[in-house]
Design an enzyme around this catalytic site. Sequence first.
Site: not given
Ligand SMILES: CNC(=O)c1cccc(C)c1Nc1nc(N2CCN(c3ccccc3Cl)CC2)nc(N2CSC[C@H]2C(=O)NC)n1
Length: 185
Positions: A112, A155-156
């Site tokens: 987050c 989540h949002e």
């Molecule tokens: C603790 N482990 C972790 O965070 C975690 C760790 C590994 C994998 C995941 C999948 C994890 N989990 C997680 N990864 C994401 N991203 C993956 C990378 N990506 C992204 C990155 C770079 C370019 C484009 C993009 Cl698209 C952006 C989004 N986003 C969220 N969430 C939870 S729901 C809302 C959403 C959110 O936007 N969070 C800021 N969770």
Amino acid sequence: MITMKNIIREGNNTLRSEAKKATFPLSDEQRQLAHDMMEFLENSQDPKIAEKYQLRAGVGLAAPQVDVSLQMASVLVPSADGEAPLFKDTIVNPVIISHSVQGAALSEGEGCLSVDRDVPGYVVRHDRITLRYYDVDGNQHKIRLKNYPAIVCQHEIDHLHGVLFYDHIDHDHPFTMENEDLVID
Ligand SMILES: CNC(=O)c1cccc(C)c1Nc1nc(N2CCN(c3ccccc3Cl)CC2)nc(N2CSC[C@H]2C(=O)NC)n1
């Protein structure tokens, strides 16, 4: 443009507040905010822009995260193959009107933008949801989402009700889930 300094962190009460329902038509300021939130997500997902402005990547951003207590969140979930996004819209006054019994959690846990620390554990959510929301023009939408886009929207929507992802983690058994729940990569 929105940068990380505009994103409030844990400890700011707005993150734990019930956001105000929007009324239509949105003000120009509220429409501008919707535009800026979506622009942040696009910027944060572009390696060059993210590096230049030191943005953390995200696929969702809720108005309370930029200290605006309004029921509005932008979601931009890209597809793996770089084609059309899996989901892209700014959801206003969103309501989950039905959902699967089956749960799902991201295998790597959730991150987050308002939480500057890793909180390990499965965040078990509904795998499939039917979501009713209004877009910034006041048009009503009723859509069905599943897996990653469904998780992101939940989540949002949580942010609009003062809920953070780790509120859902069972800290005694952080990586335990029901047999029929899905783990999503
Ligand atoms: C603790 N482990 C972790 O965070 C975690 C760790 C590994 C994998 C995941 C999948 C994890 N989990 C997680 N990864 C994401 N991203 C993956 C990378 N990506 C992204 C990155 C770079 C370019 C484009 C993009 Cl698209 C952006 C989004 N986003 C969220 N969430 C939870 S729901 C809302 C959403 C959110 O936007 N969070 C800021 N969770």
